[in-house]
Enzyme design. Structure first.
Site: not given
Ligand code: DX5
Ligand code: ZN
Length: 236
Positions: A22, A48, A50, A52, A81, A83, A152, A190
């Protein structure tokens, strides 16, 4: 096979565990280089990303323009991903841009099937994400139209949180349904995945492991990918 699946060949879980670093824990000032660092032979299977929006989660990261730029800098499939609120509006453009897998949250829409259909029509694979407190069973039927289930194992929003082992019950349930042929998708986990937690997730039947801080905070991120894969492979 229905119209949706016939237009969208399903991903088959691969025999080797998949590692998806990620970039949330990478240096955002040089994302192209950060993605290249985890590439190559035995490198990342997916990267990956993220996304947001500071509405669905209390954090703001990046969006479609950054994903479009990254697509021009790497051949590694991007696993986006989302969010975000309103995935019906925002998810299909990621597939149109060329993201390999576009995952949105079950909690963010009343009509996940329609969103999956639009992602498939735009040429992407569709993933459904569920937060740690969201049950898996109510989604079994619609997951027949998805390519990925993202479980998650932290509350979405931030990297570097501690792994919530209770969610592995959902991975075990999904694994049983994949093994029986009722579902055909990649089981992805994740949040909080590192050398101390990946083995229990692998034993529970996870196919694809997202790791942010465990990869990008390591001295050698490419080596961290290889080590995580080897740990998971020994337990699958
Ligand atoms: C959290 C993200 C994850 C995050 C994981 O909302 O969706 O993808 O980056 O990070 P680690 O591996 O550090 O928990
Ligand atoms: Zn993620």
């Amino acid at each position: 096979m229905n119209e949706l699946t016939s237009r969208s060949p399903k991903l088959l879980p691969m025999s080797a565990p998949m590692i998806a670093p990620s970039i949330l824990s990478a240096d955002f000032a040089c994302l192209g280089d950060e993605v290249a660092v985890v590439g190559g032979e035995e490198g990342a299977d997916w990267v990956h990303v993220d996304v947001m929006d500071n509405h669905f989660v209390p954090n703001l990261t990046l969006g479609l323009p950054v994903v479009q730029s990254l697509l021009g800098h790497t051949d590694i499939p991007l696993d986006c991903h989302l969010m975000i609120d309103d995935p019906a509006r925002w998810a299909p453009p990621y597939a149109e841009a060329g993201a390999y897998n576009v995952t949105f949250h079950a909690e963010a829409t009343d009509d996940p099937l329609a969103v999956a259909k639009d992602i498939h029509a735009a040429g992407g694979k569709a993933g459904l994400a569920i937060k740690p407190g969201t049950a898996f069973d109510p989604y079994i039927e619609i997951l027949k139209s998805f390519d990925t289930l993202l479980i998650m194992s932290v509350e979405p929003g931030f990297g570097g949180q501690s792994f919530i082992a209770d969610v592995l019950e959902k991975a075990r349930a999904a694994r049983r349904l994949v093994d029986s042929g009722e579902l055909r998708l990649v089981i992805e986990i994740d949040g909080g995945i590192n050398a101390d937690t990946i083995e229990q997730a692998a034993e529970a039947g996870v196919d694809c492991f997202v790791a942010g801080s465990a990869v990008y905070n390591a001295d050698d991120p490419a080596d961290a990918v290889r080590r995580l894969r080897a740990l998971a492979a020994a337990r699958q």
